[in-house]
Design an enzyme around this catalytic site. Structure first.
Site, PDB file in Angstrom:
ATOM      1  N   ILE A   5       0.837  -1.205   0.000  1.00  0.00           N
ATOM      2  CA  ILE A   5       0.000   0.000   0.000  1.00  0.00           C
ATOM      3  C   ILE A   5       0.877   1.262   0.000  1.00  0.00           C
ATOM      4  O   ILE A   5       0.573   2.248  -0.694  1.00  0.00           O
ATOM      5  CB  ILE A   5      -0.947  -0.024   1.226  1.00  0.00           C
ATOM      6  CG1 ILE A   5      -1.962  -1.181   1.080  1.00  0.00           C
ATOM      7  CG2 ILE A   5      -1.656   1.309   1.398  1.00  0.00           C
ATOM      8  CD1 ILE A   5      -2.792  -1.445   2.345  1.00  0.00           C
ATOM      9  N   ARG A  19      12.539   0.263   6.417  1.00  0.00           N
ATOM     10  CA  ARG A  19      13.757  -0.284   7.034  1.00  0.00           C
ATOM     11  C   ARG A  19      14.726  -0.825   5.993  1.00  0.00           C
ATOM     12  O   ARG A  19      15.922  -0.869   6.227  1.00  0.00           O
ATOM     13  CB  ARG A  19      13.399  -1.436   7.988  1.00  0.00           C
ATOM     14  CG  ARG A  19      12.661  -1.009   9.232  1.00  0.00           C
ATOM     15  CD  ARG A  19      12.115  -2.213   9.956  1.00  0.00           C
ATOM     16  NE  ARG A  19      11.274  -3.006   9.058  1.00  0.00           N
ATOM     17  CZ  ARG A  19      10.706  -4.167   9.374  1.00  0.00           C
ATOM     18  NH1 ARG A  19      10.900  -4.677  10.571  1.00  0.00           N
ATOM     19  NH2 ARG A  19       9.955  -4.805   8.500  1.00  0.00           N
ATOM     20  N   ASP A  29      13.715   2.463  11.316  1.00  0.00           N
ATOM     21  CA  ASP A  29      12.690   1.638  11.963  1.00  0.00           C
ATOM     22  C   ASP A  29      11.790   2.619  12.699  1.00  0.00           C
ATOM     23  O   ASP A  29      12.252   3.346  13.583  1.00  0.00           O
ATOM     24  CB  ASP A  29      13.366   0.659  12.932  1.00  0.00           C
ATOM     25  CG  ASP A  29      12.354  -0.257  13.603  1.00  0.00           C
ATOM     26  OD1 ASP A  29      11.186   0.154  13.785  1.00  0.00           O
ATOM     27  OD2 ASP A  29      12.743  -1.381  13.950  1.00  0.00           O
ATOM     28  N   ASN A  65       1.996   4.837   7.124  1.00  0.00           N
ATOM     29  CA  ASN A  65       1.484   3.603   6.508  1.00  0.00           C
ATOM     30  C   ASN A  65       2.186   2.351   7.040  1.00  0.00           C
ATOM     31  O   ASN A  65       1.583   1.284   7.078  1.00  0.00           O
ATOM     32  CB  ASN A  65       1.659   3.699   4.987  1.00  0.00           C
ATOM     33  CG  ASN A  65       1.567   2.349   4.326  1.00  0.00           C
ATOM     34  OD1 ASN A  65       0.469   1.820   4.124  1.00  0.00           O
ATOM     35  ND2 ASN A  65       2.702   1.742   4.003  1.00  0.00           N
ATOM     36  N   TYR A 107      -2.797  -6.732  17.224  1.00  0.00           N
ATOM     37  CA  TYR A 107      -2.904  -5.863  16.036  1.00  0.00           C
ATOM     38  C   TYR A 107      -4.163  -5.002  16.132  1.00  0.00           C
ATOM     39  O   TYR A 107      -4.130  -3.793  15.901  1.00  0.00           O
ATOM     40  CB  TYR A 107      -2.939  -6.754  14.789  1.00  0.00           C
ATOM     41  CG  TYR A 107      -3.088  -6.033  13.472  1.00  0.00           C
ATOM     42  CD1 TYR A 107      -2.039  -5.290  12.935  1.00  0.00           C
ATOM     43  CD2 TYR A 107      -4.272  -6.131  12.731  1.00  0.00           C
ATOM     44  CE1 TYR A 107      -2.177  -4.654  11.694  1.00  0.00           C
ATOM     45  CE2 TYR A 107      -4.404  -5.501  11.497  1.00  0.00           C
ATOM     46  CZ  TYR A 107      -3.363  -4.758  10.988  1.00  0.00           C
ATOM     47  OH  TYR A 107      -3.487  -4.130   9.760  1.00  0.00           O
ATOM     48  N   LYS A 131      -4.371  -0.959  16.260  1.00  0.00           N
ATOM     49  CA  LYS A 131      -5.057  -0.167  15.225  1.00  0.00           C
ATOM     50  C   LYS A 131      -6.222   0.631  15.829  1.00  0.00           C
ATOM     51  O   LYS A 131      -6.510   1.740  15.361  1.00  0.00           O
ATOM     52  CB  LYS A 131      -5.524  -1.070  14.083  1.00  0.00           C
ATOM     53  CG  LYS A 131      -4.373  -1.664  13.257  1.00  0.00           C
ATOM     54  CD  LYS A 131      -3.554  -0.600  12.522  1.00  0.00           C
ATOM     55  CE  LYS A 131      -2.619  -1.206  11.477  1.00  0.00           C
ATOM     56  NZ  LYS A 131      -1.806  -0.190  10.781  1.00  0.00           N
ATOM     57  N   THR A 159      -1.631  -7.457  -0.755  1.00  0.00           N
ATOM     58  CA  THR A 159      -0.208  -7.130  -0.536  1.00  0.00           C
ATOM     59  C   THR A 159       0.447  -8.333   0.153  1.00  0.00           C
ATOM     60  O   THR A 159      -0.200  -9.358   0.388  1.00  0.00           O
ATOM     61  CB  THR A 159      -0.047  -5.910   0.394  1.00  0.00           C
ATOM     62  OG1 THR A 159      -0.466  -6.301   1.717  1.00  0.00           O
ATOM     63  CG2 THR A 159      -0.844  -4.706  -0.044  1.00  0.00           C
TER      64      THR A 159
HETATM   65  P1  NAP Z   1       3.326  -4.834   3.542  1.00  0.00           P
HETATM   66  O1  NAP Z   1       3.243  -5.068   2.074  1.00  0.00           O
HETATM   67  O2  NAP Z   1       3.764  -5.928   4.449  1.00  0.00           O
HETATM   68  O3  NAP Z   1       4.190  -3.542   3.779  1.00  0.00           O
HETATM   69  C1  NAP Z   1       4.457  -3.068   5.073  1.00  0.00           C
HETATM   70  C2  NAP Z   1       5.427  -1.919   4.954  1.00  0.00           C
HETATM   71  O4  NAP Z   1       5.720  -1.442   6.272  1.00  0.00           O
HETATM   72  C3  NAP Z   1       6.711  -2.345   4.315  1.00  0.00           C
HETATM   73  O5  NAP Z   1       7.107  -1.347   3.395  1.00  0.00           O
HETATM   74  C4  NAP Z   1       7.682  -2.416   5.474  1.00  0.00           C
HETATM   75  O6  NAP Z   1       8.956  -2.082   5.029  1.00  0.00           O
HETATM   76  C5  NAP Z   1       7.131  -1.353   6.427  1.00  0.00           C
HETATM   77  N1  NAP Z   1       7.493  -1.591   7.810  1.00  0.00           N
HETATM   78  C6  NAP Z   1       7.134  -2.635   8.586  1.00  0.00           C
HETATM   79  N2  NAP Z   1       7.664  -2.507   9.811  1.00  0.00           N
HETATM   80  C7  NAP Z   1       8.366  -1.347   9.800  1.00  0.00           C
HETATM   81  C8  NAP Z   1       9.138  -0.662  10.771  1.00  0.00           C
HETATM   82  N3  NAP Z   1       9.297  -1.136  12.012  1.00  0.00           N
HETATM   83  N4  NAP Z   1       9.727   0.505  10.412  1.00  0.00           N
HETATM   84  C9  NAP Z   1       9.581   1.005   9.160  1.00  0.00           C
HETATM   85  N5  NAP Z   1       8.873   0.403   8.212  1.00  0.00           N
HETATM   86  C10 NAP Z   1       8.268  -0.766   8.525  1.00  0.00           C
HETATM   87  O7  NAP Z   1       1.908  -4.390   4.109  1.00  0.00           O
HETATM   88  P2  NAP Z   1       0.715  -3.530   3.516  1.00  0.00           P
HETATM   89  O8  NAP Z   1      -0.415  -4.450   3.342  1.00  0.00           O
HETATM   90  O9  NAP Z   1       1.157  -2.675   2.404  1.00  0.00           O
HETATM   91  O10 NAP Z   1       0.387  -2.647   4.816  1.00  0.00           O
HETATM   92  C11 NAP Z   1       0.512  -1.249   4.877  1.00  0.00           C
HETATM   93  C12 NAP Z   1      -0.367  -0.749   6.011  1.00  0.00           C
HETATM   94  O11 NAP Z   1      -1.730  -1.083   5.732  1.00  0.00           O
HETATM   95  C13 NAP Z   1      -0.048  -1.364   7.377  1.00  0.00           C
HETATM   96  O12 NAP Z   1      -0.148  -0.385   8.371  1.00  0.00           O
HETATM   97  C14 NAP Z   1      -1.137  -2.407   7.550  1.00  0.00           C
HETATM   98  O13 NAP Z   1      -1.421  -2.669   8.905  1.00  0.00           O
HETATM   99  C15 NAP Z   1      -2.288  -1.716   6.862  1.00  0.00           C
HETATM  100  N6  NAP Z   1      -3.351  -2.628   6.438  1.00  0.00           N
HETATM  101  C16 NAP Z   1      -3.090  -3.612   5.516  1.00  0.00           C
HETATM  102  C17 NAP Z   1      -4.126  -4.465   5.158  1.00  0.00           C
HETATM  103  C18 NAP Z   1      -3.920  -5.590   4.164  1.00  0.00           C
HETATM  104  O14 NAP Z   1      -4.815  -6.461   4.076  1.00  0.00           O
HETATM  105  N7  NAP Z   1      -2.866  -5.613   3.392  1.00  0.00           N
HETATM  106  C19 NAP Z   1      -5.406  -4.318   5.713  1.00  0.00           C
HETATM  107  C20 NAP Z   1      -5.608  -3.297   6.636  1.00  0.00           C
HETATM  108  C21 NAP Z   1      -4.579  -2.463   6.991  1.00  0.00           C
HETATM  109  P3  NAP Z   1      10.313  -2.811   5.488  1.00  0.00           P
HETATM  110  O15 NAP Z   1       9.952  -4.234   5.805  1.00  0.00           O
HETATM  111  O16 NAP Z   1      11.219  -2.623   4.348  1.00  0.00           O
HETATM  112  O17 NAP Z   1      10.727  -2.026   6.662  1.00  0.00           O
END
Ligand code: NAP
Length: 268
Positions: free
Chosen positions: A24, A44, A71, A98, A163, A167, A198
């Site tokens: 996202i 990170r 981080d 995000n 989680y 949230k 994702t």
């Molecule tokens: P994703 O593909 O797993 O990406 C997560 C991102 O967060 C990655 O770029 C990761 O980068 C970064 N990240 C994780 N821990 C971190 C830390 N400690 N410091 C800095 N960066 C960090 O997940 P996504 O689905 O795109 O999720 C993005 C957001 O949407 C999250 O907040 C998630 O909770 C929310 N969300 C997702 C969904 C879903 O179904 N996908 C649904 C509801 C909400 P690095 O690993 O390179 O650090």
């Protein structure tokens, strides 16, 4: 091929997106660049961030973007990264919190380490980045903070209590901060995706397959079943909602938690 819009609504504004290397966050970065913002991609993993930045430079040749590694749960790293980002592209006018992680476990197996890690990355990370960006926004008399929460911030789900708690906390923080800065030109909102295509969902599917022996298609259908549209949300759909909240024309929107979830959650 999209083009960075000269004169787009965010022209001349510096946006920082956390977790922008993939999923996202990468879609949000692309969308804000297309709206004319200069964008810092923070995460990170420097390798992933630079790969995404290189692809965006090809797609949007006029885009101004930079990469910062930190981080978000580490207060000192966040403070250094925001100082460096502001030095490079100017004060952060748009912050998209995000970055996040979703680890699942039954409540009885949610140990203190899992609980704390979910709160640290999802809630404390959001707090730290908002604290780093807000002084510049207040000084400018204009700012946008958008927190990517989740439908798990609006309702409960089994096996993700840490989680969900984090949230829900993000939405509480959004509402409180929105009121605190309402008269100062800064808006604070949350966008709450349902299951979105994702790595988080790919990992959830793999987990269901491993634990239940169901096929991948069955596991995906199970996740999509909770969405009344019977499908997974796409990252670009979340990015669109975020970008709208970042625009100057969305100035009356603040303190909101907007679900992007095919009707799974409706405001009461
Ligand atoms: P994703 O593909 O797993 O990406 C997560 C991102 O967060 C990655 O770029 C990761 O980068 C970064 N990240 C994780 N821990 C971190 C830390 N400690 N410091 C800095 N960066 C960090 O997940 P996504 O689905 O795109 O999720 C993005 C957001 O949407 C999250 O907040 C998630 O909770 C929310 N969300 C997702 C969904 C879903 O179904 N996908 C649904 C509801 C909400 P690095 O690993 O390179 O650090």
């Amino acid at each position: 091929m999209a083009a960075a819009r000269q004169g787009g609504e965010l022209q001349g504004r510096h946006a920082l997106v956390t977790g922008a290397g993939r999923g996202i966050g990468a879609a949000i970065a692309r969308r804000l660049l297309a709206d004319g913002a200069s964008v810092t991609l923070l995460g990170r993993n420097a390798g992933v961030l630079h790969e995404t930045a290189a692809a965006l430079r090809v797609e949007l040749p006029e885009a101004v973007l930079a990469v910062e590694t930190a981080d978000i749960a580490d207060a000192e790293a966040v403070s250094l990264a925001f100082a460096a980002a502001s030095g490079r592209l100017g004060p952060v006018a748009v912050l998209v919190n995000n970055a996040g992680q979703a680890r699942s476990a039954p409540f009885g197996k949610t140990d203190l380490a899992l609980w704390q890690s979910m709160l640290e990355v999802n809630l404390t990370g959001t707090f730290l980045c908002a604290q780093a960006a807000l002084p510049g926004m207040l000084a400018a008399g204009w700012g946008r903070i958008v927190n990517v929460a989740s439908t798990a911030g609006l309702r409960g789900y089994g096996y993700v209590s840490a989680y969900c708690a984090a949230k829900h906390g993000v939405i509480g923080l959004t509402r409180a901060l929105a009121l605190e800065v309402a008269a100062k030109g800064v808006t604070v909102n949350a966008v709450c995706p349902g299951y979105t295509e994702t790595d988080i969902v790919r990992e959830a599917v793999a987990n269901i397959v491993a634990k239940t022996g169901r096929s991948e298609a069955e596991a995906r259908a199970e996740l999509a079943a909770g969405n009344p549209q019977k499908r997974l949300v796409q990252p670009e759909e979340v990015a669109d909602a975020v970008a709208w909240l970042c625009r100057p024309s969305a100035g009356a929107m603040t303190g909101q938690a907007i679900a992007v979830a095919g009707g799974e959650v409706m405001a009461g």
